[in-house]
Design an enzyme around this catalytic site. Structure first.
Site, mmCIF file in Angstrom:
data_model
loop_
_atom_site.group_PDB
_atom_site.id
_atom_site.type_symbol
_atom_site.label_atom_id
_atom_site.label_comp_id
_atom_site.label_asym_id
_atom_site.label_seq_id
_atom_site.Cartn_x
_atom_site.Cartn_y
_atom_site.Cartn_z
ATOM 1 N N ASP A 306 -35.711 35.762 61.487
ATOM 2 C CA ASP A 306 -34.507 35.271 60.829
ATOM 3 C C ASP A 306 -33.539 34.770 61.916
ATOM 4 O O ASP A 306 -33.798 34.925 63.113
ATOM 5 C CB ASP A 306 -33.877 36.375 59.968
ATOM 6 C CG ASP A 306 -33.074 35.809 58.797
ATOM 7 O OD1 ASP A 306 -32.556 34.680 58.908
ATOM 8 O OD2 ASP A 306 -32.962 36.499 57.761
ATOM 9 N N GLU A 512 -25.017 36.644 51.396
ATOM 10 C CA GLU A 512 -25.384 37.710 52.337
ATOM 11 C C GLU A 512 -24.336 38.827 52.377
ATOM 12 O O GLU A 512 -23.834 39.243 51.347
ATOM 13 C CB GLU A 512 -25.703 37.100 53.713
ATOM 14 C CG GLU A 512 -26.845 36.077 53.608
ATOM 15 C CD GLU A 512 -27.431 35.627 54.927
ATOM 16 O OE1 GLU A 512 -27.613 36.457 55.835
ATOM 17 O OE2 GLU A 512 -27.723 34.419 55.048
#
Length: 625
Positions: A306, A512
């Protein structure tokens, strides 16, 4: 006379040598992919191999950087665009400029450009924005999701991009998680069914293909990426990037579910999760990345980190980058989304290979996998994007598909005080109706996070689409007066002589960690708009949110209640169902709690006392015209 044949023979020999020199096996599409990989690998230096393992952000990329460092991949972070409101042509030019740098290297290995296209091509101005996954889960329609994958692939290719960081196949077990709307369901079986989006994005894997081998069906399809491996949706209290405490059996049966089916369907790449499993960072977990994903599941694509994923192995992030490189690469990550300080990564990894700390075999495994995906995509044959698909971006056909998805994603939670006195479908013909609420005329709110910008936006200027208010006005009888007031007081409602009201409230956009919430309340002034309107006249409340929110206190006031999730740009789909052109068919893909103290609470739990259970959803019949 004998000299001429000798001279000719010499020429023939020379010509043969030239032909031999010109034939480069890895450039021959007729060769089997494994032969091409082998041929290219033996030509590559360490520097060229490590370049392939490096992914950098477009803001630090240039043709010169691509050439000098042999960079394998470039990405757009959330909201990272060439210019604001860039056209498809502008995107294509940028991608091709980077590609020309890659093609000018000694071996001419093309780069791949990646982007988050998580509900349509969501960074791009005027792209079709589909409902977020939580809504798609409520459709229970894998074939629809597959069509959305195909439409998204066309829109992404329209901008010259061949690789998407989607789908998210997290199994969100706690709605307090800020990424819960990126998850199709709390039920692994629903998530598994929705992995049909993978063949939508990539194309149908050919019959008889080897299990685990990546597949992309040509220039109208994209390489997909299942994420975030693994357990991202199971963290304690739903805290983003945190720790998932669960047995191995639980991890494999709940959180791994979507990976089994995605790998069978030929997914090209897998992205590793920031989160930990029982205290071990996934970006360091060799047992699960190399042992399970690569060796047990026989995944043959590449594993990508990521964003700054290896930096976040340490706390604070980037505290010991040498260790981060070693731990991440040794775990089996093939491509690192650096994304800014690429020289630090390249130098650090090169140093560890030269010192024998990281074996050459690990580098070769990574590069083979990256090249396999690139050969499979056909990017060696077609590295430069053209403008043949630009008209696909935000096309009417795709908007109609998104509108269909909105209709099918709506979940009717309440309809009148009793079954024989339903409020919905609403009559199109009424003297005067009230539309109220913070989310009724706000395209940004109805799209949610990951739209134009990473965190999403408010207002109606972000991109093109139809707000719920506009959709209502388009749908009612021309004689019906529609009055819109965002937050009316009860006096205004009383004196208005309205036939009924539609109240649209919910959450503001987030993505997020910024979306992590311990209270899961409707955004202000929603909690006062509902009683002001519904305490006075007949009303239907439409909730625009990325997850179930606290609504129990208002249940008695509302005559009808609809969960609309985050529907995207095609708000017309909501009016289609409210007014009975289509029936309600959606079923909850998540348990709707009474109070946050009950969380986490998922279908199948021993103590299960929801406001609305998983799978709940009232239905209505369409009104025959």
């Amino acid at each position: 006379m004998a000299r001429i044949p000798i001279f000719l023979a010499g020429l023939l020999l020379l010509w043969g040598a030239f032909a031999e020199a010109e034939y480069i096996k890895y450039k021959d599409p007729k060769q089997p992919i494994n032969a091409r990989i082998k041929d290219l690998m033996k030509r590559m230096t360490l520097e060229e191999k490590i370049g392939q393992m490096t992914q950098i952000e477009r803001s630090v990329a240039s043709a010169e950087v691509m050439k000098k460092y042999f960079i394998g991949s470039v990405l757009s972070g959330g909201g990272s665009v060439p210019v604001k409101q860039a056209s498809a042509e502008t995107w294509i030019k940028m991608v091709n400029d980077f590609q020309k740098g890659s093609l000018s290297t000694r071996l001419g290995i093309p780069m791949i450009y990646g982007i988050d296209a998580v509900h349509g091509h969501n960074n791009v101005y005027k792209a079709t924005i589909f409902p977020h996954n939580v809504g798609l889960g409520a459709t229970r329609d894998p074939e629809l999701v597959k069509r959305i994958g195909a439409a998204t692939a066309l829109e992404v290719r329209a901008t010259g991009i061949p690789y998407v960081f989607a789908p998210c196949i997290a199994v969100c077990r706690d709605p307090r998680w800020g990424r819960c709307y990126e998850s199709f369901s709390e039920d692994p079986k629903v998530v598994q069914a929705m992995t049909e989006i993978v063949p939508g994005l990539q194309g149908e894997i050919p019959a008889g293909s080897r299990k685990g081998v990546p597949f992309v069906a040509g220039k109208t399809k994209v390489a997909a990426c299942t994420k975030h491996y693994v357990g991202d949706g199971g963290t304690t209290d739903g805290i983003n990037e945190n720790n998932t405490v669960i047995s191995r059996h639980g991890l494999l049966s709940i959180h791994m579910a979507g990976y089994y089916t995605s790998i069978i369907k030929g997914v090209s790449t897998v992205m590793v999760s920031y989160s930990s499993w029982n205290g071990v960072k996934m970006h360091t977990n060799r047992d699960l990345i190399t042992g399970f994903l690569k060796n047990t599941l026989r995944f043959r694509g590449f594993v990508i980190s990521d964003w700054q994923g290896i930096d976040r192995i340490t706390s604070p992030p980037h505290a010991n980058y040498t260790y981060s490189i070693h731990a991440g690469i040794s775990a089996g990550i093939d491509m690192i989304m650096v994304p800014f300080n690429y020289t630090e990564f390249i130098d650090g990894l090169t140093d560890q290979v030269k010192k024998g700390i990281i074996p050459m075999s690990r580098i070769d495994d990574a590069v083979k996998r990256i090249l396999r995906v690139k050969f499979m995509m056909g990017i060696f044959e077609n590295p430069i994007a053209d403008e043949s698909l630009v008209n696909q971006l935000g096309s009417q056909e795709h908007r109609e598909l998104a509108r269909e998805a909105v209709r099918k994603s709506l979940v009717l939670l309440k309809n009148g005080e009793s079954a024989d006195k339903p409020l919905l479908p609403l009559p199109k013909k009424a003297s005067k109706i009230l539309v109220a609420g913070s989310h009724a005329d706000n395209l940004g709110y109805q799209c949610g996070g990951w739209t134009i910008e990473w965190q999403g936006l408010g207002g109606n200027n972000l991109t093109s689409g139809t707000t719920i208010l506009t959709a209502i006005k388009n749908t009612v009888d021309p004689s019906t007066e529609v009055v819109y007031k965002e937050n009316p007081d009860s006096q205004f409602v009383k004196s208005g002589e309205f036939s009924y009201a539609i109240v649209v409230v919910g959450e503001h956009p987030y993505a997020e960690t910024q979306g992590d919430s311990m209270n899961l309340t409707i955004a202000e002034p929603g909690p006062s708009t509902i009683p002001n309107v519904c305490g006075t006249i007949k009303c239907v409340v439409v909730i625009v949110s990325g997850r179930p929110v606290v609504i129990q206190p208002y249940m008695k006031l509302m005559n009808a209640l609809v969960a609309a999730w985050l529907p995207g740009t095609e708000g017309q789909g909501i009016a289609d169902v409210l007014f009975g052109d289509y029936g309600f068919t959606g079923k909850l893909s998540r348990t709707w709690f009474k109070t946050v103290d009950q969380l986490p609470m998922n279908v199948g739990d021993r103590y299960y006392d929801p406001l609305f259970p998983f799978g709940f959803g009232l239905t209505t019949q369409p009104i025959k015209p």
